[in-house]
Design a protein around this motif. Structure first.
Motif, PDB file in Angstrom:
ATOM      1  N   HIS A  59      -5.383   8.391   2.918  1.00 52.45           N
ATOM      2  CA  HIS A  59      -4.149   8.239   2.476  1.00 52.45           C
ATOM      3  C   HIS A  59      -4.428   7.415   0.852  1.00 52.45           C
ATOM      4  O   HIS A  59      -5.861   7.515   0.347  1.00 52.45           O
ATOM      5  CB  HIS A  59      -3.468   6.502   3.019  1.00 52.45           C
ATOM      6  CG  HIS A  59      -2.446   6.077   2.466  1.00 52.45           C
ATOM      7  ND1 HIS A  59      -2.503   5.146   1.850  1.00 52.45           N
ATOM      8  CD2 HIS A  59      -1.087   5.584   2.893  1.00 52.45           C
ATOM      9  CE1 HIS A  59      -1.260   5.128   1.490  1.00 52.45           C
ATOM     10  NE2 HIS A  59      -0.557   5.097   1.817  1.00 52.45           N
ATOM     11  N   TYR A  61      -4.518   5.116  -0.885  1.00 51.23           N
ATOM     12  CA  TYR A  61      -4.983   4.185  -1.595  1.00 51.23           C
ATOM     13  C   TYR A  61      -6.395   3.972  -1.288  1.00 51.23           C
ATOM     14  O   TYR A  61      -7.128   3.018  -1.902  1.00 51.23           O
ATOM     15  CB  TYR A  61      -3.884   3.230  -1.193  1.00 51.23           C
ATOM     16  CG  TYR A  61      -2.892   2.883  -1.883  1.00 51.23           C
ATOM     17  CD1 TYR A  61      -2.160   2.898  -1.661  1.00 51.23           C
ATOM     18  CD2 TYR A  61      -2.116   1.201  -0.813  1.00 51.23           C
ATOM     19  CE1 TYR A  61      -0.939   3.292  -2.592  1.00 51.23           C
ATOM     20  CE2 TYR A  61      -0.459   1.383  -1.097  1.00 51.23           C
ATOM     21  CZ  TYR A  61       0.213   2.314  -2.082  1.00 51.23           C
ATOM     22  OH  TYR A  61       1.423   2.598  -1.999  1.00 51.23           O
ATOM     23  N   ASP A  75       1.122   9.364   1.573  1.00 51.02           N
ATOM     24  CA  ASP A  75       1.650   8.245   1.924  1.00 51.02           C
ATOM     25  C   ASP A  75       1.668   8.124   3.349  1.00 51.02           C
ATOM     26  O   ASP A  75       1.518   9.385   4.795  1.00 51.02           O
ATOM     27  CB  ASP A  75       2.779   8.307   1.206  1.00 51.02           C
ATOM     28  CG  ASP A  75       4.280   9.395   1.790  1.00 51.02           C
ATOM     29  OD1 ASP A  75       4.199  10.233   2.939  1.00 51.02           O
ATOM     30  OD2 ASP A  75       5.697   8.820   1.023  1.00 51.02           O
ATOM     31  N   SER A  76       2.119   7.622   4.024  1.00 49.83           N
ATOM     32  CA  SER A  76       1.894   6.659   5.654  1.00 49.83           C
ATOM     33  C   SER A  76       3.299   8.478   6.560  1.00 49.83           C
ATOM     34  O   SER A  76       2.820   8.421   7.386  1.00 49.83           O
ATOM     35  CB  SER A  76       2.512   5.330   6.005  1.00 49.83           C
ATOM     36  OG  SER A  76       3.851   5.054   5.163  1.00 49.83           O
ATOM     37  N   PHE A  99      -2.649   0.374  11.195  1.00 47.96           N
ATOM     38  CA  PHE A  99      -1.728   0.396  11.567  1.00 47.96           C
ATOM     39  C   PHE A  99      -1.461   2.126  11.751  1.00 47.96           C
ATOM     40  O   PHE A  99      -0.651   2.424  12.057  1.00 47.96           O
ATOM     41  CB  PHE A  99       0.180   0.006  10.958  1.00 47.96           C
ATOM     42  CG  PHE A  99      -0.265   0.004   9.811  1.00 47.96           C
ATOM     43  CD1 PHE A  99       0.761   1.119   9.758  1.00 47.96           C
ATOM     44  CD2 PHE A  99      -0.595  -0.949   8.876  1.00 47.96           C
ATOM     45  CE1 PHE A  99       1.056   0.908   8.142  1.00 47.96           C
ATOM     46  CE2 PHE A  99      -0.073  -0.541   7.297  1.00 47.96           C
ATOM     47  CZ  PHE A  99       0.668   0.709   6.762  1.00 47.96           C
ATOM     48  N   ASN A 157       4.789   0.131   8.012  1.00 44.95           N
ATOM     49  CA  ASN A 157       3.606  -1.622   8.043  1.00 44.95           C
ATOM     50  C   ASN A 157       3.601  -2.255   9.186  1.00 44.95           C
ATOM     51  O   ASN A 157       3.808  -3.338   9.125  1.00 44.95           O
ATOM     52  CB  ASN A 157       2.455  -1.938   6.688  1.00 44.95           C
ATOM     53  CG  ASN A 157       2.618  -0.739   5.627  1.00 44.95           C
ATOM     54  OD1 ASN A 157       3.234   0.155   5.974  1.00 44.95           O
ATOM     55  ND2 ASN A 157       2.596  -1.104   4.804  1.00 44.95           N
ATOM     56  N   THR A 175       9.146   4.507   6.577  1.00 43.20           N
ATOM     57  CA  THR A 175       8.735   4.487   6.007  1.00 43.20           C
ATOM     58  C   THR A 175       8.760   3.981   4.993  1.00 43.20           C
ATOM     59  O   THR A 175      10.655   4.012   4.392  1.00 43.20           O
ATOM     60  CB  THR A 175       7.601   5.720   5.728  1.00 43.20           C
ATOM     61  OG1 THR A 175       8.244   6.030   4.810  1.00 43.20           O
ATOM     62  CG2 THR A 175       6.902   5.928   7.113  1.00 43.20           C
ATOM     63  N   SER A 176       8.374   3.814   3.212  1.00 40.49           N
ATOM     64  CA  SER A 176       8.820   3.775   1.638  1.00 40.49           C
ATOM     65  C   SER A 176       9.852   5.227   1.164  1.00 40.49           C
ATOM     66  O   SER A 176      10.906   5.152   1.021  1.00 40.49           O
ATOM     67  CB  SER A 176       7.713   3.198   0.988  1.00 40.49           C
ATOM     68  OG  SER A 176       7.000   3.940   1.011  1.00 40.49           O
ATOM     69  N   HIS A 272       6.383   0.325  -6.471  1.00 37.02           N
ATOM     70  CA  HIS A 272       6.902   1.121  -4.904  1.00 37.02           C
ATOM     71  C   HIS A 272       8.333   0.189  -4.601  1.00 37.02           C
ATOM     72  O   HIS A 272       7.330  -1.334  -5.095  1.00 37.02           O
ATOM     73  CB  HIS A 272       5.065   0.395  -4.302  1.00 37.02           C
ATOM     74  CG  HIS A 272       5.440   1.228  -3.248  1.00 37.02           C
ATOM     75  ND1 HIS A 272       6.331  -0.264  -1.968  1.00 37.02           N
ATOM     76  CD2 HIS A 272       5.231   2.080  -2.342  1.00 37.02           C
ATOM     77  CE1 HIS A 272       5.732   0.989  -0.902  1.00 37.02           C
ATOM     78  NE2 HIS A 272       5.226   2.139  -1.173  1.00 37.02           N
ATOM     79  N   SER A 288       8.434   5.651  -3.248  1.00 37.95           N
ATOM     80  CA  SER A 288       7.317   6.123  -1.951  1.00 37.95           C
ATOM     81  C   SER A 288       6.128   6.633  -3.099  1.00 37.95           C
ATOM     82  O   SER A 288       5.498   6.238  -4.190  1.00 37.95           O
ATOM     83  CB  SER A 288       7.512   6.229  -1.192  1.00 37.95           C
ATOM     84  OG  SER A 288       8.233   8.160  -1.641  1.00 37.95           O
ATOM     85  N   THR A 289       5.424   6.213  -2.432  1.00 35.35           N
ATOM     86  CA  THR A 289       4.017   6.598  -2.854  1.00 35.35           C
ATOM     87  C   THR A 289       3.587   8.082  -3.316  1.00 35.35           C
ATOM     88  O   THR A 289       3.652   8.448  -4.965  1.00 35.35           O
ATOM     89  CB  THR A 289       2.337   6.390  -1.909  1.00 35.35           C
ATOM     90  OG1 THR A 289       2.599   5.308  -1.722  1.00 35.35           O
ATOM     91  CG2 THR A 289       1.219   6.133  -2.016  1.00 35.35           C
TER      92      THR A 289
HETATM   93  P1  13P Z   1       3.338   4.157   1.572  1.00 38.92           P
HETATM   94  O1  13P Z   1       4.978   4.024   3.108  1.00 38.92           O
HETATM   95  O2  13P Z   1       4.119   4.697   0.698  1.00 38.92           O
HETATM   96  O3  13P Z   1       2.413   5.337   2.231  1.00 38.92           O
HETATM   97  O4  13P Z   1       2.660   2.972   1.891  1.00 38.92           O
HETATM   98  C1  13P Z   1       1.938   2.563   2.851  1.00 38.92           C
HETATM   99  C2  13P Z   1       1.499   0.963   2.160  1.00 38.92           C
HETATM  100  O5  13P Z   1       0.500   0.625   3.262  1.00 38.92           O
HETATM  101  C3  13P Z   1       2.375   0.824   0.748  1.00 38.92           C
HETATM  102  O6  13P Z   1       1.436  -0.564   0.429  1.00 38.92           O
END
Ligand code: 13P
Ligand code: SF4
Length: 384
Positions: A59, A61, A75-76, A99, A157, A175-176, A272, A288-289
Motif C-alpha cells: 500500500h 502508505y 491504494d486499497s 482489513f 476500511n 474505496t475512496s 484525501h 483517493s490516494t
Molecule cells: P485508499 O483507499 O486511498 O487506499 O485509502 C486507504 C486508507 O487506509 C486511507 O486511510
C-alpha cells in the motif's frame, strides 16, 4: 527563521526555531532506517527463492524500506484488484493493514495464502465498527420499517464481518476511489444509504459529490442507545453515517489549510476524502490516494502542493517530484502507526519463514463470513 523545514524536497511548516533537521517531522519514537545491508540482502534472497510463487503487495502508505520490495504498489482498490487477478501466486505478502489482507484472502482462490507480516497492523477506523454494534443498528432500522429501502455502503476500511453484513443485506463495498459510484448505485436500488464506518468519506461523498444537503445526513453513534438519534431523525435521513473516522486524516484541520495558504503564496491544497468535511470543502483538490499521486505528478513544474494524507506517501511524493514543492499539510500529524508496523525486519521474517516451508501470520477469513463479504466486494469490483 521562516518556520519552514525540509527533508529532501518535502517542505514542512514549523513554528519554532529548530526545524531545519528531521526533528521537525518526527513522531514520538523515531522510525528505524532501512539501512541494515543484511536485512536488505536477506529480503532479496528470500524473495528470489520464492520466485513466481510469491507476490508482494504494498500500500502507498508503507515505509520505503518495505515498498522497495513490492511487486505491485497501489491504494486499497488497486491492491484488491491485483489480489483478485493474480491467481497464480501461491503466497500473497500483504504489506498494508489487516482489513486489506482479509479482503485479499476473500478475493483470492482457495489454494492461495495471504500473509500479513505483522499481525498488529490493524486500522483504528475499522475497529470503530464492531459487528454486534452494526447488527444492533440494523435491528433498529428493521423495527422502524426502513431496512428494506436502506442500502449499506461500507468502506473497504472495515472488518470482514462488516463486509459480510453488507453483502447479506444487498449492499456494496467502496474505496475512496469509487465511493461516489457506489453511493449512486445504492440510491438506484433504495431510498437511503447506511454508510460505514467512515463518517467523513460518507458525508463528503453525499454532499460534495451527490449534491445532498448536510441535513440529509445523520450520525449514528454506536455508543448511544438507538445511535443517539430520534426515530424521526432516522426515518427522515437520506444517509445514515456511522460515527467512525481515520485517526490520521481526521486530524487535518481548517486552521492548517488557512495557515498554509497564508504562508505559501499560490499553494494548492490536496487532501484525501477521509478528512473532515470543512477541510475537504476548503481544499483545491480532493482525491483517493491514487488520485493524489496522479495530481501532483501531472501538475506543471514549479507548482506548490500542501498534501493532507499519510506522511510516508507525502515524503515519497516530494522525492519523486523534485521539480515541484510538496508540503505536508500539518506537521503535527503522524505516520499511520498501524501501517508502519510492517517494517523490513517483519517482512524479512515472513519471507524467510515461507521460503523455508513455514507459513506465518496467515490471514484466513471464516468461510461463512467470507461468503457474503465476497458478494459485497464483487459488487464493488463490478461497479461501472
Ligand atoms: P485508499 O483507499 O486511498 O487506499 O485509502 C486507504 C486508507 O487506509 C486511507 O486511510
Ligand atoms: Fe486506518 Fe487511517 Fe491508517 Fe488508513 S490511515 S489504515 S484509515 S488509521
Amino acid at each position: 527563521m521562516s518556520g519552514l523545514s525540509s527533508i529532501g524536497n518535502l517542505l514542512l511548516l514549523g513554528q519554532g526555531a529548530d526545524l531545519s533537521s528531521e526533528r521537525g517531522v518526527s513522531c514520538t519514537g523515531e522510525l528505524p532506517h532501512a539501512s541494515d545491508p543484511d536485512l536488505v540482502k536477506r529480503a532479496q534472497e528470500a524473495r528470489a527463492k520464492l520466485g513466481n510463487k510469491a507476490m508482494i503487495l504494498g500500500h502507498h502508505y508503507q515505509r520505503d524500506e518495505v515498498i522497495q520490495f513490492a511487486d505491485i504498489t497501489g491504494d486499497s482498490f488497486k491492491l484488491a484488484q491485483a489480489a483478485a487477478e493474480r491467481g497464480d501466486a501461491e503466497f500473497v505478502f500483504f504489506c498494508g493493514v489487516h482489513f486489506m489482507a482479509e479482503s485479499a484472502d476473500i478475493l483470492t482462490g482457495p489454494t492461495q495464502r495471504v500473509i500479513l507480516p505483522d499481525l498488529a497492523a490493524g486500522c483504528s477506523m475499522a475497529d470503530m465498527a464492531a459487528a454486534n454494534q452494526v447488527n444492533d443498528a440494523w435491528r433498529v432500522m428493521q423495527e422502524l420499517g426502513i431496512s428494506t429501502k436502506t442500502i449499506p455502503v461500507t468502506y473497504m476500511n472495515s472488518t470482514a464481518a462488516i463486509k459480510s453484513f453488507t453483502g447479506e443485506y444487498g449492499g456494496t463495498i467502496c474505496t475512496s476511489s469509487n465511493a461516489e459510484r457506489a453511493m449512486r448505485w445504492a440510491f438506484e436500488k433504495g431510498e437511503k444509504v447506511f454508510f460505514l464506518p467512515d463518517q467523513h468519506l460518507g458525508r463528503n461523498t453525499a454532499v460534495l459529490k451527490l449534491g445532498l444537503k448536510l441535513e440529509d445526513c445523520v450520525l449514528w453513534n454506536p455508543w448511544k442507545p438507538r445511535g443517539g438519534l430520534t426515530d424521526q431523525e432516522i426515518k427522515s435521513a437520506r444517509v445514515i453515517l456511522w460515527r467512525g473516522h481515520c485517526s490520521v486524516h481526521g486530524r487535518f484541520s481548517i486552521e492548517n489549510v488557512n495557515e498554509i495558504r497564508d504562508r505559501i503564496a499560490g499553494v494548492k491544497v490536496l487532501v484525501h476524502p477521509e478528512c473532515q468535511h470543512e477541510v475537504v470543502r476548503a481544499a483545491d483538490v480532493v482525491g483517493s490516494t491514487e488520485m493524489i499521486i496522479k495530481t501532483v505528478k501531472e501538475s506543471p513544474s514549479g507548482s506548490s502542493w500542501a498534501v493532507g494524507t499519510e506522511l510516508n506517501l507525502v515524503k515519497r511524493l516530494a522525492a519523486s517530484n523534485p521539480d515541484k514543492k510538496v508540503y505536508f499539510l500539518d506537521k503535527t500529524v503522524c505516520y499511520c502507526s498501524t501501517m508502519n508496523r510492517i517494517d523490513l525486519p517483519h517482512l524479512v521474517w515472513a519471507l524467510e519463514s515461507v521460503a523455508n516451508g513455514k507459513v506465518v501470520n496467515e490471514i484466513k477469513v471464516e468461510a461463512k463470513i467470507a461468503h457474503h463479504a465476497r458478494v459485497a466486494l464483487e459488487r464493488m469490483l463490478a461497479l461501472p
